[in-house]
Design an enzyme around this catalytic site. Structure first.
Site, PDB file in Angstrom:
ATOM      1  N   ALA A 242      66.143   1.227  58.382  1.00 12.84           N
ATOM      2  CA  ALA A 242      66.775   0.567  57.237  1.00 12.84           C
ATOM      3  C   ALA A 242      68.275   0.871  57.201  1.00 12.84           C
ATOM      4  CB  ALA A 242      66.110   1.028  55.943  1.00 12.84           C
ATOM      5  N   PRO A 243      69.095  -0.114  56.840  1.00 10.88           N
ATOM      6  CA  PRO A 243      68.771  -1.441  56.306  1.00 10.88           C
ATOM      7  C   PRO A 243      68.476  -2.511  57.346  1.00 10.88           C
ATOM      8  CG  PRO A 243      71.132  -1.129  56.248  1.00 10.88           C
ATOM      9  CD  PRO A 243      70.550   0.164  56.761  1.00 10.88           C
ATOM     10  N   GLY A 244      68.565  -2.187  58.644  1.00 14.16           N
ATOM     11  CA  GLY A 244      68.017  -3.095  59.640  1.00 14.16           C
ATOM     12  C   GLY A 244      68.967  -3.776  60.587  1.00 14.16           C
ATOM     13  N   GLY A 245      70.270  -3.519  60.488  1.00 10.30           N
ATOM     14  CA  GLY A 245      71.205  -4.188  61.389  1.00 10.30           C
ATOM     15  C   GLY A 245      70.915  -3.922  62.852  1.00 10.30           C
ATOM     16  N   ASP A 261      60.898   3.539  59.216  1.00  7.58           N
ATOM     17  CA  ASP A 261      61.704   4.177  58.181  1.00  7.58           C
ATOM     18  C   ASP A 261      60.765   4.810  57.164  1.00  7.58           C
ATOM     19  OD1 ASP A 261      64.852   3.962  57.391  1.00  7.58           O
ATOM     20  OD2 ASP A 261      63.613   4.209  55.602  1.00  7.58           O
ATOM     21  N   CYS A 354      76.589   8.196  61.342  1.00  6.02           N
ATOM     22  CA  CYS A 354      77.816   7.622  60.752  1.00  6.02           C
ATOM     23  C   CYS A 354      78.571   8.741  60.041  1.00  6.02           C
ATOM     24  CB  CYS A 354      77.487   6.470  59.812  1.00  6.02           C
ATOM     25  SG  CYS A 354      76.299   6.852  58.512  1.00  6.02           S
TER      26      CYS A 354
END
Length: 422
Positions: A242-245, A261, A354
């Protein structure tokens, strides 16, 4: 004088109260439905207003400080901050001040301060803009700034702060021809292949959204899947999907994707994006440390401090304090070890976070290499179009920072490395 303030300004102050008073993240608030009653365009405006204040908080407080004899309660202070940022950015003084006074008057504990709010903001409207422009770029809170200076040096951190203050444009990963969609959206193709749109407005109203031609994904966040280089038919695990990109990228490459997830609620968004884009993946809710299987390739975007996303999430430095760092470091190591156990011999794994903290990137990979004999870093993987060789780290990973691409609008901070299992 207006007695019915703008719903957007009222909601923006609510978000500020929650972030600065309760330590809640905006993503959490939005996920809980904080803005669901508003129209999409109004929701976008609320988020922009709140984010502008959080980015310029230091400047707003300095402009206000010369006009305040004592610090007002947080709710009133946030009304003043919002109005100050708007006024210093060229907002209509009449509407901004009237709404601020109305918001103050409508709060039980602030009613008696509406006269003060009016007087202060009239002064800000007169001379705040000139003063604002002279102030330094706002600095990150000490809990985050100190470790970043230790890792990258003061000059680099000041450049990151400049990028954070400027905010982030909209980046898209495009299924079909990137050049065609860049032209249709008034954007540009970035060196790594993402499409960047500077003034996007409401995302769901843009051409190509409804038909699933593209999805929102920062250019840096798109790089881990590109480095993994999934191939048609490969069994690939997106371990924290998630969120799935990244799931969408892997599915678009033709891989047999499992999107895992721990949050069923967050996976709803993954399913929604898969449906919109017409892509297919197996969506599984579960604890990554308990997952079983055997995969040709794995993408592990591990839970982290998210300090690399401050350009688009300016609430993060204010809602957190670094107390969770130690637990995150341990979790990342455990997830990396478990992921390697799910990988077929000769398989490849992208570990990424990130984060701007080396403890969540470079150090994790260096320590994993020591724990796992036969594990190697694929040093050739980062050799891709748009990647500056200076971004490649000593151990063979790729370090991205918000201050990179300053002339193009920056990028999120990320670390990633392609690991190969012997």
């Amino acid at each position: 004088m207006s007695t019915s303030p703008s719903p957007a300004r009222r909601s923006a102050v609510y978000l500020l109260d929650q972030v600065l008073g309760e330590g809640r993240l905006m993503a959490e608030l939005l996920g809980a439905g904080a803005l669901d009653r508003l129209e999409p365009a109004d929701r976008a405006r609320v988020q922009r207003l709140a984010q502008d204040v959080l980015r310029g908080l230091e400047r707003a407080d300095r402009v206000l400080g010369k006009h305040l004899r004592k610090t007002p309660p947080l709710h009133v202070r946030n009304i003043l901050r919002l109005a100050t940022v708007e006024l210093c950015s060229g907002g209509d003084a009449h509407g901004v001040v009237n709404d601020a006074v109305a918001l103050t008057a409508g709060h039980k504990k602030g009613q008696h301060m509406k006269g003060m709010v009016n007087a202060v903001l009239r002064k800000v409207a007169a001379d705040g803009g000139a003063e604002w422009a002279k102030l330094r770029v706002p600095r990150l809170p000490k809990w985050l700034r100190d470790p970043l200076v230790m890792a990258w040096g003061g000059e680099a951190v000041m450049a990151m702060e400049t990028a954070q203050f400027a905010g982030a444009p909209l980046d898209l990963t495009v299924k079909p021809d990137a050049g065609d969609w860049a032209a249709r959206l008034g954007g540009a193709v970035l060196p790594t292949g993402s499409v960047r749109v500077a003034q996007a407005g409401q995302v769901s109203a843009l051409p190509g959204f409804a038909e699933g031609a593209w999805w929102v994904q920062d250019a840096a966040a798109a790089m881990p899947a590109r480095l993994l280089d999934a191939r048609p038919g490969e069994a690939v695990l997106d371990m924290c999907a998630a969120p799935g990109g990244k799931t969408l990228q892997l599915a678009a490459a033709g891989a047999d994707v499992t999107a895992l997830d721990i949050s069923e609620a967050r996976l709803a968004r993954v399913r929604e994006n898969l449906s919109r884009t017409g892509l297919t993946a197996r969506v599984v809710a579960g604890d990554a440390l308990e997952h079983r299987g055997s995969y040709d390739a794995i993408l592990l975007d591990a839970p982290c401090s998210a300090t690399g996303t401050i350009r688009r999430h300016p609430d993060l430095p204010h809602a957190k304090d670094g107390a969770e760092f130690g637990a995150l470091f341990e979790l990342q190591a455990a997830m990396l070890d478990h992921a390697l156990g799910l990988l077929k011999p000769g398989g490849r794994l992208v570990f990424c976070t990130c984060s701007l903290l080396p403890d969540e990137g470079e150090c994790q990979v260096e320590e994993a290499l020591e724990r796992h004999p036969g594990l190697t870093v694929d040093r050739a993987a980062p050799d891709r179009p748009g990647i500056d060789p200076a971004w490649i780290t000593e151990e063979g990973g790729l370090r991205l920072r918000p201050d990179y691409w300053p002339d193009l609008g920056g990028m999120d901070g990320f670390y990633m490395a392609v690991l190969r299992k012997g």
